[in-house]
Design a protein around this motif. Structure first.
Motif, PDB file in Angstrom:
ATOM      1  N   ILE A  74      37.801  47.799  39.210  1.00  0.00           N
ATOM      2  CA  ILE A  74      39.349  48.171  39.567  1.00  0.00           C
ATOM      3  C   ILE A  74      39.180  46.121  40.080  1.00  0.00           C
ATOM      4  O   ILE A  74      40.528  45.659  40.442  1.00  0.00           O
ATOM      5  CB  ILE A  74      39.968  48.608  40.746  1.00  0.00           C
ATOM      6  CG1 ILE A  74      39.616  50.039  39.900  1.00  0.00           C
ATOM      7  CG2 ILE A  74      41.150  48.655  41.228  1.00  0.00           C
ATOM      8  CD1 ILE A  74      40.547  51.487  40.439  1.00  0.00           C
ATOM      9  N   ALA A  75      38.264  45.784  40.755  1.00  0.00           N
ATOM     10  CA  ALA A  75      38.207  45.232  42.355  1.00  0.00           C
ATOM     11  C   ALA A  75      38.129  44.187  41.220  1.00  0.00           C
ATOM     12  O   ALA A  75      39.052  42.720  41.560  1.00  0.00           O
ATOM     13  CB  ALA A  75      37.370  45.160  42.887  1.00  0.00           C
ATOM     14  N   SER A  76      37.005  43.885  40.606  1.00  0.00           N
ATOM     15  CA  SER A  76      36.931  42.763  39.738  1.00  0.00           C
ATOM     16  C   SER A  76      38.094  42.508  38.612  1.00  0.00           C
ATOM     17  O   SER A  76      38.096  41.433  38.770  1.00  0.00           O
ATOM     18  CB  SER A  76      35.667  42.554  38.426  1.00  0.00           C
ATOM     19  OG  SER A  76      35.609  43.664  37.825  1.00  0.00           O
ATOM     20  N   LYS A  77      38.403  43.018  38.014  1.00  0.00           N
ATOM     21  CA  LYS A  77      39.896  42.696  37.511  1.00  0.00           C
ATOM     22  C   LYS A  77      40.986  42.650  38.426  1.00  0.00           C
ATOM     23  O   LYS A  77      41.888  41.283  38.103  1.00  0.00           O
ATOM     24  CB  LYS A  77      40.479  44.321  37.163  1.00  0.00           C
ATOM     25  CG  LYS A  77      41.817  44.240  36.004  1.00  0.00           C
ATOM     26  CD  LYS A  77      41.669  45.421  35.372  1.00  0.00           C
ATOM     27  CE  LYS A  77      43.016  44.883  34.461  1.00  0.00           C
ATOM     28  NZ  LYS A  77      43.916  46.279  34.295  1.00  0.00           N
ATOM     29  N   ALA A  78      41.662  42.692  39.619  1.00  0.00           N
ATOM     30  CA  ALA A  78      42.464  41.947  40.280  1.00  0.00           C
ATOM     31  C   ALA A  78      42.115  40.586  41.335  1.00  0.00           C
ATOM     32  O   ALA A  78      42.336  39.425  40.947  1.00  0.00           O
ATOM     33  CB  ALA A  78      42.949  42.460  41.346  1.00  0.00           C
ATOM     34  N   ALA A  79      40.705  40.228  40.872  1.00  0.00           N
ATOM     35  CA  ALA A  79      39.877  39.610  41.275  1.00  0.00           C
ATOM     36  C   ALA A  79      40.260  38.210  40.954  1.00  0.00           C
ATOM     37  O   ALA A  79      40.780  36.914  40.015  1.00  0.00           O
ATOM     38  CB  ALA A  79      38.672  39.235  41.948  1.00  0.00           C
ATOM     39  N   LEU A  80      39.867  38.560  39.107  1.00  0.00           N
ATOM     40  CA  LEU A  80      39.721  37.921  38.233  1.00  0.00           C
ATOM     41  C   LEU A  80      41.187  37.689  38.266  1.00  0.00           C
ATOM     42  O   LEU A  80      41.907  35.975  37.720  1.00  0.00           O
ATOM     43  CB  LEU A  80      39.631  37.925  37.206  1.00  0.00           C
ATOM     44  CG  LEU A  80      38.458  38.199  36.745  1.00  0.00           C
ATOM     45  CD1 LEU A  80      37.755  39.145  35.593  1.00  0.00           C
ATOM     46  CD2 LEU A  80      37.854  37.027  36.920  1.00  0.00           C
TER      47      LEU A  80
ATOM     48  N   VAL B 225      42.010  41.632  46.051  1.00  0.00           N
ATOM     49  CA  VAL B 225      41.502  42.576  46.152  1.00  0.00           C
ATOM     50  C   VAL B 225      41.439  43.847  47.337  1.00  0.00           C
ATOM     51  O   VAL B 225      41.830  44.761  47.081  1.00  0.00           O
ATOM     52  CB  VAL B 225      39.637  42.486  46.048  1.00  0.00           C
ATOM     53  CG1 VAL B 225      38.830  43.228  45.825  1.00  0.00           C
ATOM     54  CG2 VAL B 225      39.590  41.766  44.644  1.00  0.00           C
ATOM     55  N   GLU B 226      41.569  43.025  48.415  1.00  0.00           N
ATOM     56  CA  GLU B 226      41.684  43.692  49.748  1.00  0.00           C
ATOM     57  C   GLU B 226      43.606  44.202  49.120  1.00  0.00           C
ATOM     58  O   GLU B 226      43.620  45.702  49.872  1.00  0.00           O
ATOM     59  CB  GLU B 226      41.765  43.119  50.734  1.00  0.00           C
ATOM     60  CG  GLU B 226      40.514  43.228  51.318  1.00  0.00           C
ATOM     61  CD  GLU B 226      40.795  42.462  53.317  1.00  0.00           C
ATOM     62  OE1 GLU B 226      41.180  41.674  52.523  1.00  0.00           O
ATOM     63  OE2 GLU B 226      39.383  42.410  53.187  1.00  0.00           O
ATOM     64  N   ASN B 227      44.535  43.468  48.112  1.00  0.00           N
ATOM     65  CA  ASN B 227      45.535  43.795  48.894  1.00  0.00           C
ATOM     66  C   ASN B 227      45.517  45.670  47.886  1.00  0.00           C
ATOM     67  O   ASN B 227      46.693  45.734  47.333  1.00  0.00           O
ATOM     68  CB  ASN B 227      46.530  42.732  48.388  1.00  0.00           C
ATOM     69  CG  ASN B 227      47.056  42.158  49.046  1.00  0.00           C
ATOM     70  OD1 ASN B 227      47.061  42.492  50.301  1.00  0.00           O
ATOM     71  ND2 ASN B 227      47.096  40.985  48.843  1.00  0.00           N
ATOM     72  N   ALA B 228      44.715  45.023  46.672  1.00  0.00           N
ATOM     73  CA  ALA B 228      44.257  46.176  45.357  1.00  0.00           C
ATOM     74  C   ALA B 228      44.000  46.946  46.199  1.00  0.00           C
ATOM     75  O   ALA B 228      44.538  48.563  45.446  1.00  0.00           O
ATOM     76  CB  ALA B 228      43.659  45.367  44.677  1.00  0.00           C
ATOM     77  N   ALA B 229      43.737  47.022  47.281  1.00  0.00           N
ATOM     78  CA  ALA B 229      42.541  48.470  48.383  1.00  0.00           C
ATOM     79  C   ALA B 229      43.740  49.024  47.883  1.00  0.00           C
ATOM     80  O   ALA B 229      43.308  50.600  48.200  1.00  0.00           O
ATOM     81  CB  ALA B 229      41.344  48.383  48.476  1.00  0.00           C
TER      82      ALA B 229
END
Length: 516
Positions: free
Chosen positions: A117-123, A406-410
């Motif tokens: 989930i995090a790497s998707k948000a980061a990319l 990523v923090e926002n996605a969390a």
């Protein structure tokens, strides 16, 4: 019951995972100090600051560490730079994962899902922040120049980065969009200083022109060959010839000479003005060719011959009977040039107009080797950027931007996965932290300022490593290739997931050494 052979070992569950984590983190710590412009490097034999070179040079036993070495090799082959970053990021992800698995008792599979989930948000964040100036040649050249400077700033060439960045950009722009770096030849000559290096339009062969041959030819037609031009050897191994008088010997020699003369005639009949052979050319055929005004170059090493064929549009020949089958190379001028104390041969105006040669100079051979590695990284990244023209900002800016995303996605993730997503953000934040540490600055102070700047909406903020402060990366021109950053995230998160999933390590029995 033990089903394994003697000395084969098995590690299960916790132990296997711990062994993987420790190996990967140790490797990350090893190359950590070579990240960024203020990195330090030292070596007994190879003096290098290139992550991939360091990792290639060490012998490893730990399977997880080997995976990190492999991703750094892939990074090197794919993009050419970012080898240290990818290793450090993967090891930081595993450092975070280890805490989640061992302390918080979260299942590795849950951590993997969170990382995805995090790497998707980061990319996505990286993609949104990237810029594409390929429509404006002036701006795009500036982007390329800045990328080259950023790449070189963490290498040995850092003190002359503007000079080499220009040189690299000129070389890559000559390729006209091709990523074939074969057309850029690098010749290393110890002596002089680094800034004595220069870009030469054309091809330089590190050989000498044969005696009696013309030393300069215009509108050259070049035959590139790999054929034997020595007469006085009977070619069958162990063969003997008995003769009953010197007259017969003279006849044999004459027959050999006639044979060689016929071969030289066949070569000269193609209307060539330069003959380049990979093998030796004996005095007699050399003389015959020189009499016809044909320049002879012998013993050209294989790589040189291959490249010469590529850039002059010829092909390497070994037989000369069928005139229509041979492809003759062409160039405007062939002449001798001096570099340092050596004479080399320069081919100007070659058929592949994009071909060029970079002549690297430096005080010692180690220095020249390291300059070669640094320049290779810059050329690789630039040639990839010409193809995938989007750029992003360096100096920890892209990492912090992704970390915030990523923090926002969390916040939108439920369950334990959210902890893994936050851990991914922390790992990304380690990149600017390590940059600051290597610069000798107070990393916790700097990185918290950088994070605050990003949360305030200043998406161009990064670390100015010269002054140890948060500054705009766009104004400083600290630019990196989008493809490079994307590959780092993709490779590091995949490697971390792979290592996380390990729950059993089997080691085969070591091979026995034969007793002599």
């Amino acid at each position: 019951m033990n089903v394994f052979a003697d000395e084969a070992t098995e590690e299960r569950g916790e132990n296997a995972r711990l062994s993987s984590f420790v190996g990967a983190m140790a490797l990350g710590d090893l190359v950590k100090s070579t990240l960024g412009p203020k990195s330090t490097s030292d070596g007994k034999v190879t003096v290098t600051n290139d992550g991939a070179t360091i990792l290639k040079s060490i012998q490893l036993d730990n399977p997880a560490a080997k995976i990190l070495v492999n991703i750094s090799k892939v990074q090197d082959d794919e993009v050419g730079d970012g080898t240290t970053s990818v290793c450090v990021l993967a090891s930081e992800l595993l450092r975070e994962a280890e805490k989640l698995v061992t302390v918080s008792r979260i299942h590795p599979q849950t951590v993997v899902e969170g990382f995805r989930i995090a790497s998707k948000a980061a990319l996505e964040a990286l993609k949104e922040s990237s810029l594409d100036n390929s429509d404006d040649p002036m701006k795009f050249r500036e982007d390329l120049f800045n990328i080259a400077r950023t790449t070189l700033s963490s290498k040995v060439l850092a003190q002359d980065k503007d000079y080499f960045a220009n040189l690299a950009v000129d070389a890559v722009l000559r390729l006209k969009g091709s990523t074939n770096l074969e057309n850029i030849q690098i010749i290393k000559k110890a002596g002089g200083k680094l800034t004595d290096s220069y870009l030469d339009e054309g091809f330089i062969l590190d050989k000498q022109i044969a005696v009696n041959s013309p030393k300069r030819i215009e509108n050259a037609k070049i035959l590139i060959a790999n054929t034997s031009m020595d007469t006085d050897k009977v070619k069958i191994f162990g063969a003997r010839v008995k003769v009953d008088g010197t007259g017969k010997l003279a006849e044999l020699e004459r027959a050999e000479r006639e044979k060689m003369k016929a071969k030289v005639d066949a070569i000269a009949d193609h209307g060539i003005t330069c003959f380049v052979n990979r093998q030796l050319v004996y005095n007699y055929p050399e003389q015959l060719l020189a009499d016809r005004g044909i320049m002879v170059i012998e013993h050209a090493d294989f790589e040189g011959v291959e490249r010469l064929a590529l850039v002059t549009g010829g092909e390497i020949a070994s037989t000369f009977d069928a005139a229509d089958k041979l492809k003759i190379g062409r160039c405007d001028v062939i002449e001798e040039v001096m570099i340092g104390e050596d004479k080399l041969i320069k081919f100007s105006g070659v058929a592949a107009g994009e071909a060029c040669t970079v002549v690297l100079r430096g005080a010692t051979s180690q220095m020249v080797d390291e300059a070669d590695r640094s320049l290779h990284d810059a050329l690789s990244v630039l040639s990839q950027t010409v193809k995938e023209s989007r750029v992003t900002l360096g100096g920890g800016c892209a990492e912090m931007l992704m970390s915030c995303a990523v923090e926002n996605a969390a916040r939108t993730v439920t369950g334990k996965k959210a902890l893994a997503v936050e851990a991914f953000a922390r790992a990304l934040r380690q990149m600017p932290t390590i940059l600051a540490d290597n610069g000798g600055y107070d990393s916790s102070d700097l990185v918290s300022k950088l994070r605050a700047a990003h949360y305030e909406g200043n998406t161009e903020a990064g670390l100015d490593m010269d002054h140890g402060e948060v500054a705009s990366m766009r104004e400083l021109g600290i630019t990196e290739s989008y493809k490079l950053k994307r590959q780092v995230i993709v490779s590091a998160s995949e490697a971390a997931e792979m290592i996380l999933r390990v729950d059993n390590i089997l080691r085969a029995a070591p091979r026995r050494r034969e007793a002599h």
